[in-house]
Design a protein around this motif. Structure first.
Motif, PDB file in Angstrom:
ATOM      1  N   GLU A  45       0.846  -1.367   0.004  1.00 37.91           N
ATOM      2  CA  GLU A  45       0.282   0.162   0.299  1.00 37.91           C
ATOM      3  C   GLU A  45       0.420   1.236   0.282  1.00 37.91           C
ATOM      4  OE1 GLU A  45      -3.621  -1.770   2.297  1.00 37.91           O
ATOM      5  OE2 GLU A  45      -2.833   0.145   3.259  1.00 37.91           O
ATOM      6  N   ARG A  46       0.482   2.723  -0.701  1.00 40.12           N
ATOM      7  CA  ARG A  46       1.425   3.636  -0.259  1.00 40.12           C
ATOM      8  C   ARG A  46       1.209   4.228   1.271  1.00 40.12           C
ATOM      9  NH1 ARG A  46      -1.977   8.186  -4.036  1.00 40.12           N
ATOM     10  NH2 ARG A  46      -3.519   7.474  -1.988  1.00 40.12           N
ATOM     11  N   GLU A  47       2.071   4.265   1.449  1.00 43.86           N
ATOM     12  CA  GLU A  47       2.210   4.689   2.649  1.00 43.86           C
ATOM     13  C   GLU A  47       3.258   6.435   2.869  1.00 43.86           C
ATOM     14  OE1 GLU A  47       5.159   1.920   4.417  1.00 43.86           O
ATOM     15  OE2 GLU A  47       6.833   3.199   3.118  1.00 43.86           O
ATOM     16  N   ILE A  48       2.811   7.074   3.795  1.00 41.01           N
ATOM     17  CA  ILE A  48       3.383   8.419   3.420  1.00 41.01           C
ATOM     18  C   ILE A  48       4.754   8.593   4.503  1.00 41.01           C
ATOM     19  CG2 ILE A  48       2.300   8.593   5.764  1.00 41.01           C
ATOM     20  CD1 ILE A  48       2.448  11.813   5.450  1.00 41.01           C
ATOM     21  N   VAL A  49       5.938   9.177   3.865  1.00 41.70           N
ATOM     22  CA  VAL A  49       7.758   9.548   3.959  1.00 41.70           C
ATOM     23  C   VAL A  49       6.847  10.369   4.737  1.00 41.70           C
ATOM     24  CG1 VAL A  49       9.891   9.016   3.132  1.00 41.70           C
ATOM     25  CG2 VAL A  49       7.730   8.061   1.424  1.00 41.70           C
ATOM     26  N   THR A  50       7.355  11.676   4.518  1.00 41.68           N
ATOM     27  CA  THR A  50       7.145  12.693   4.982  1.00 41.68           C
ATOM     28  C   THR A  50       5.996  13.827   4.668  1.00 41.68           C
ATOM     29  OG1 THR A  50       9.095  15.016   5.538  1.00 41.68           O
ATOM     30  CG2 THR A  50       9.024  13.769   3.280  1.00 41.68           C
ATOM     31  N   ALA A  51       6.478  14.998   5.229  1.00 41.01           N
ATOM     32  CA  ALA A  51       5.220  15.999   5.271  1.00 41.01           C
ATOM     33  C   ALA A  51       5.731  16.971   5.658  1.00 41.01           C
ATOM     34  CB  ALA A  51       3.803  16.088   5.678  1.00 41.01           C
ATOM     35  N   ILE A  52       5.620  18.360   4.658  1.00 36.98           N
ATOM     36  CA  ILE A  52       6.111  19.632   5.389  1.00 36.98           C
ATOM     37  C   ILE A  52       4.672  21.096   4.970  1.00 36.98           C
ATOM     38  CG2 ILE A  52       6.602  19.927   2.852  1.00 36.98           C
ATOM     39  CD1 ILE A  52       8.988  21.897   4.223  1.00 36.98           C
ATOM     40  N   THR A  53       4.580  21.411   6.296  1.00 36.01           N
ATOM     41  CA  THR A  53       3.801  22.455   5.961  1.00 36.01           C
ATOM     42  C   THR A  53       4.064  23.730   4.635  1.00 36.01           C
ATOM     43  OG1 THR A  53       4.535  23.704   8.210  1.00 36.01           O
ATOM     44  CG2 THR A  53       3.292  22.142   8.361  1.00 36.01           C
ATOM     45  N   TRP A  54       3.399  24.597   5.006  1.00 33.34           N
ATOM     46  CA  TRP A  54       3.555  25.741   4.530  1.00 33.34           C
ATOM     47  C   TRP A  54       4.684  26.646   4.271  1.00 33.34           C
ATOM     48  CZ3 TRP A  54       2.981  30.688   5.547  1.00 33.34           C
ATOM     49  CH2 TRP A  54       2.677  31.079   7.098  1.00 33.34           C
ATOM     50  N   SER A  55       4.835  26.629   5.478  1.00 34.03           N
ATOM     51  CA  SER A  55       5.637  27.789   6.741  1.00 34.03           C
ATOM     52  C   SER A  55       6.608  26.641   6.855  1.00 34.03           C
ATOM     53  CB  SER A  55       5.088  28.086   7.885  1.00 34.03           C
ATOM     54  OG  SER A  55       5.192  26.637   8.602  1.00 34.03           O
ATOM     55  N   ALA A  56       6.888  25.748   6.123  1.00 30.89           N
ATOM     56  CA  ALA A  56       8.599  24.513   5.931  1.00 30.89           C
ATOM     57  C   ALA A  56       8.742  23.591   7.604  1.00 30.89           C
ATOM     58  CB  ALA A  56       9.678  25.634   5.646  1.00 30.89           C
TER      59      ALA A  56
END
Length: 120
Positions: A45-56
């Motif tokens: 299955e697809r998995e999230i690796v990392t995420a960043i907000t609009w403000s970095a």
């Protein structure tokens, strides 16, 4: 509307590095939305690796990539990067970037993906 295009994938030996780029375009203001990197390996299955907000602000790294992967963004270039170091064969997957334009945690727009293959 948002269009996302990933690049930078390829074949690398274990222990090597790659930097993926996610270039955004469209009517939404890039600096106003969050971006995530996901991956999907064959048969998984697809998995999230990392995420960043609009403000970095980096809000998430999955445990298996902590200390090896780094997400960053350059709002002047409408681009999010994923620096991947010390790559392992288990990192082999198609990597996708996606945009959360509403700040809801739901990613409405997706790129086409870029293949990363790590040989042992």
């Amino acid at each position: 509307q948002v269009q996302l295009v990933e690049s930078g994938g390829g074949l690398v030996q274990a222990g090597g590095s790659l930097r993926l780029s996610c270039a955004a375009s469209g009517r939404r203001t890039f600096s106003r939305y969050g971006v995530g990197w996901f991956r999907q390996a064959p048969g998984k299955e697809r998995e999230i690796v990392t995420a960043i907000t609009w403000s970095a602000g980096v809000i998430y790294y999955r445990d298996s990539v902590k200390g090896r992967f780094t997400i960053s963004r350059d709002n002047a270039k409408n681009t999010v990067y994923l620096q991947m170091n010390s790559l392992k064969p288990e990192d082999t997957a198609v990597y996708y970037c996606a945009a959360d334009t509403e700040g809801s945690g739901r990613y409405e727009y997706w790129g086409q993906g870029t293949q990363v293959t790590v040989s042992s």
